[in-house]
Write a protein that holds these residues in place. Structure first.
Motif, PDB file in Angstrom:
ATOM      1  N   GLN A 151     -24.752 -86.819  -4.652  1.00  0.00           N
ATOM      2  CA  GLN A 151     -24.276 -85.814  -3.691  1.00  0.00           C
ATOM      3  C   GLN A 151     -24.344 -86.386  -2.280  1.00  0.00           C
ATOM      4  O   GLN A 151     -25.356 -86.975  -1.883  1.00  0.00           O
ATOM      5  CB  GLN A 151     -25.124 -84.543  -3.775  1.00  0.00           C
ATOM      6  N   ASP A 198     -23.608 -85.297   1.816  1.00  0.00           N
ATOM      7  CA  ASP A 198     -23.361 -84.225   2.772  1.00  0.00           C
ATOM      8  C   ASP A 198     -22.990 -84.835   4.117  1.00  0.00           C
ATOM      9  O   ASP A 198     -23.638 -85.779   4.591  1.00  0.00           O
ATOM     10  CB  ASP A 198     -24.602 -83.340   2.936  1.00  0.00           C
ATOM     11  N   GLU A 199     -21.957 -84.266   4.750  1.00  0.00           N
ATOM     12  CA  GLU A 199     -21.552 -84.734   6.066  1.00  0.00           C
ATOM     13  C   GLU A 199     -20.879 -83.599   6.821  1.00  0.00           C
ATOM     14  O   GLU A 199     -20.438 -82.605   6.230  1.00  0.00           O
ATOM     15  CB  GLU A 199     -20.611 -85.936   5.960  1.00  0.00           C
ATOM     16  N   THR A 200     -20.805 -83.766   8.146  1.00  0.00           N
ATOM     17  CA  THR A 200     -20.146 -82.790   9.008  1.00  0.00           C
ATOM     18  C   THR A 200     -18.973 -83.472   9.700  1.00  0.00           C
ATOM     19  O   THR A 200     -19.152 -84.487  10.396  1.00  0.00           O
ATOM     20  CB  THR A 200     -21.124 -82.230  10.055  1.00  0.00           C
ATOM     21  N   ASN A 260     -17.665 -75.912   3.130  1.00  0.00           N
ATOM     22  CA  ASN A 260     -18.512 -74.729   3.277  1.00  0.00           C
ATOM     23  C   ASN A 260     -18.210 -73.896   4.512  1.00  0.00           C
ATOM     24  O   ASN A 260     -18.552 -72.707   4.560  1.00  0.00           O
ATOM     25  CB  ASN A 260     -19.985 -75.140   3.318  1.00  0.00           C
ATOM     26  N   GLU A 292     -19.063 -78.442   7.674  1.00  0.00           N
ATOM     27  CA  GLU A 292     -19.911 -79.047   6.652  1.00  0.00           C
ATOM     28  C   GLU A 292     -19.111 -79.294   5.375  1.00  0.00           C
ATOM     29  O   GLU A 292     -18.451 -78.404   4.853  1.00  0.00           O
ATOM     30  CB  GLU A 292     -21.096 -78.130   6.348  1.00  0.00           C
ATOM     31  N   THR A 298     -15.341 -81.831  -3.954  1.00  0.00           N
ATOM     32  CA  THR A 298     -15.562 -81.708  -2.514  1.00  0.00           C
ATOM     33  C   THR A 298     -15.535 -80.236  -2.138  1.00  0.00           C
ATOM     34  O   THR A 298     -14.537 -79.543  -2.376  1.00  0.00           O
ATOM     35  CB  THR A 298     -14.485 -82.469  -1.722  1.00  0.00           C
ATOM     36  N   GLN A 349     -19.487 -81.061   1.494  1.00  0.00           N
ATOM     37  CA  GLN A 349     -20.401 -81.549   0.459  1.00  0.00           C
ATOM     38  C   GLN A 349     -19.574 -82.156  -0.674  1.00  0.00           C
ATOM     39  O   GLN A 349     -18.717 -81.486  -1.250  1.00  0.00           O
ATOM     40  CB  GLN A 349     -21.258 -80.401  -0.077  1.00  0.00           C
ATOM     41  N   THR A 350     -19.840 -83.425  -0.980  1.00  0.00           N
ATOM     42  CA  THR A 350     -19.101 -84.125  -2.042  1.00  0.00           C
ATOM     43  C   THR A 350     -20.064 -84.541  -3.144  1.00  0.00           C
ATOM     44  O   THR A 350     -21.107 -85.141  -2.870  1.00  0.00           O
ATOM     45  CB  THR A 350     -18.384 -85.371  -1.492  1.00  0.00           C
ATOM     46  N   THR A 351     -19.704 -84.209  -4.366  1.00  0.00           N
ATOM     47  CA  THR A 351     -20.509 -84.571  -5.536  1.00  0.00           C
ATOM     48  C   THR A 351     -19.702 -85.495  -6.435  1.00  0.00           C
ATOM     49  O   THR A 351     -18.546 -85.200  -6.770  1.00  0.00           O
ATOM     50  CB  THR A 351     -20.931 -83.324  -6.332  1.00  0.00           C
TER      51      THR A 351
END
Length: 443
Positions: A142, A144-146, A199, A152, A196, A154-156
């Protein structure tokens, strides 16, 4: 034989439900993390294979070794691996494990018949079958980036699966020279999925889902040769070598395999409790795409010094042309690789009757292997040491078999974005029976 069948059945049952719970970020690349093809008694010696042959143990990597068998050998094993993954900002520990292999090999000329018939021949023949894992895919990452104007994100990244090899080996020997060939079938399926999640969108959270399922199948093969150079013979039997040097060579050309893939790009408002996409919109869908995958050619040379029932010292060098690797379903660029290893096996007293520890086979080795995958322009190197033990056991009818163990400690990807320090433990069973093809006589 009931004991052999019971052990074999238990391990088959284990294989039916045991799935590797691997979390290796590097298995995203290529066809997954490679699985060593050496058997556990070889693993303790850092995987010596090109020049290895033994009358009671198999060697799946050099088919010429089957011609040196003097007993039927059923081999199987299990492994467990502990990995410590480290980046500049985080660490992760993980355990994984699975069935290591199933293999059966036998001589086509019973040594008992040769003695009873008093018919010695310089020709020996051996054959074997094996099922081994070749590569494994397993990761769950996982990030996380902004992002500016997006917020925000979030990519898994998730993946699972792998490939297997089912192979048939044959070896022929004339005096001290042996040749062999292996024909195999590679197969397997891997699933790669990226999700992806955005949020901070004004509307309800939505996500992009990209999934690719790739099946692999096709023929593979390799050839091998081994040459024993006698150094000494038994004083009372000039047919029995007591010291010798073995030279070994294995080679294979490029293999062109087939792939069948399905690819999906789905945008949705997330997933419901039953795992289905909510308000899904399929942007891209490709099914039953047939493409090619090319595995590289390779060659391995080895040398061993053997003192009968006492000492074995070996070293080997291998090269594989991974720059020729081509996967039309997942294009990537790899590098050519080399591997270097050395190992030893020592038996304090093979014939000791009151000190079991003296009959144990003690093994040790070290290796350096280049990984073909290139991450951020940097190659991965695998460096480690190994040791192991071979415990002889006597079964009914005085059949000698072995319980083998091996331990490996190493590091993959030193100074790379993700360093993996690992400890791997393997346990194998070698079950021997010299009565196959025995012609029973009645007086």
């Amino acid at each position: 034989m009931r004991f052999l069948a019971s052990v074999f059945f238990c391990l088959i049952t284990f294989a039916a439900w045991a799935q590797p719970k691997l979390n290796s970020p590097y298995s995203r690349f290529g066809i997954g993390d490679p699985i060593t093809q050496s058997l556990i008694h070889q693993t303790g010696m850092a995987g010596q294979s090109a020049a290895f042959h033994d009358p009671f143990h198999l060697n799946l990597q050099n088919p010429a070794s089957f011609a040196f068998l003097r007993s039927t050998a059923l081999e199987t094993g299990l492994y467990a691996k502990y990995s410590h993954l480290a980046t500049a900002t985080a660490t992760k520990d993980n355990w994984s494990g699975n069935l290591a292999y199933l293999a059966l090999g036998f001589t086509l000329r019973s040594p008992i018949n040769e003695v009873l018939d008093r018919n010695k021949t310089p020709w020996k023949f051996g054959m074997g079958f094996a099922l081994t894992p070749y590569s494994v895919v397993g990761y769950n990452i996982q990030a996380d980036e902004t992002l500016p104007d997006v917020g925000e994100v979030q990519t898994t990244f998730q993946g699972n699966g792998g490939t297997y090899r089912l192979q048939w080996s044959n070896g022929v020997r004339h005096n001290n020279t042996a040749f062999g060939a292996t024909l195999g079938w590679m197969f397997g399926k891997s699933i790669y999925e990226n999700t992806t999640i955005f949020n901070d969108t004004l509307f309800p959270t939505f996500q992009d889902n990209i999934r690719q399922d790739i099946g692999i199948n096709g023929f593979v093969w390799n050839v091998g040769a081994q040459q024993d150079i006698p150094l000494a013979y038994a004083p009372n039997n000039k047919d029995v070598m007591t010291r010798w040097i073995t030279l070994g060579l294995t080679a294979e050309s490029k293999h062109k395999l087939n792939t069948v893939s399905d690819a999906y790009f789905i945008r949705s408002n997330g997933r419901s409790s039953n795992g289905q996409y909510a308000n899904a919109d399929t942007l891209t869908q490709e099914t039953d795409l047939r493409r090619n995958l090319t595995l590289p050619a390779g060659i391995t040379f080895g040398i061993q010094y053997v003192k009968l029932e006492k000492l074995r010292l070996g070293a080997q060098f291998g090269f594989e042309s991974w720059s020729n690797y081509k996967n039309e379903a997942r294009p990537e660029t790899f590098r050519n690789t080399i591997s270097i290893s050395a190992g030893a096996e020592f038996i304090p007293d093979f014939s000791s009757y009151n000190r079991y520890a003296k009959r144990v086979r003690y093994r040790v080795g070290g290796y350096y292997r280049q990984d073909p995958r290139v991450i951020n322009g940097q190659g991965l190197d695998d460096v480690g040491v190994s040791f192991g033990f071979g415990f002889p056991i006597v079964l009914p009818r005085q059949q000698t078999s072995f319980v083998n163990s091996a331990f490996e400690i190493g590091k993959l990807g030193s100074d790379s974005p993700i360093e993996e320090t690992y400890f791997r433990i393997s346990l194998g069973f070698t079950l021997n029976d010299n009565t196959w093809f025995y012609k029973r006589r009645f007086e």
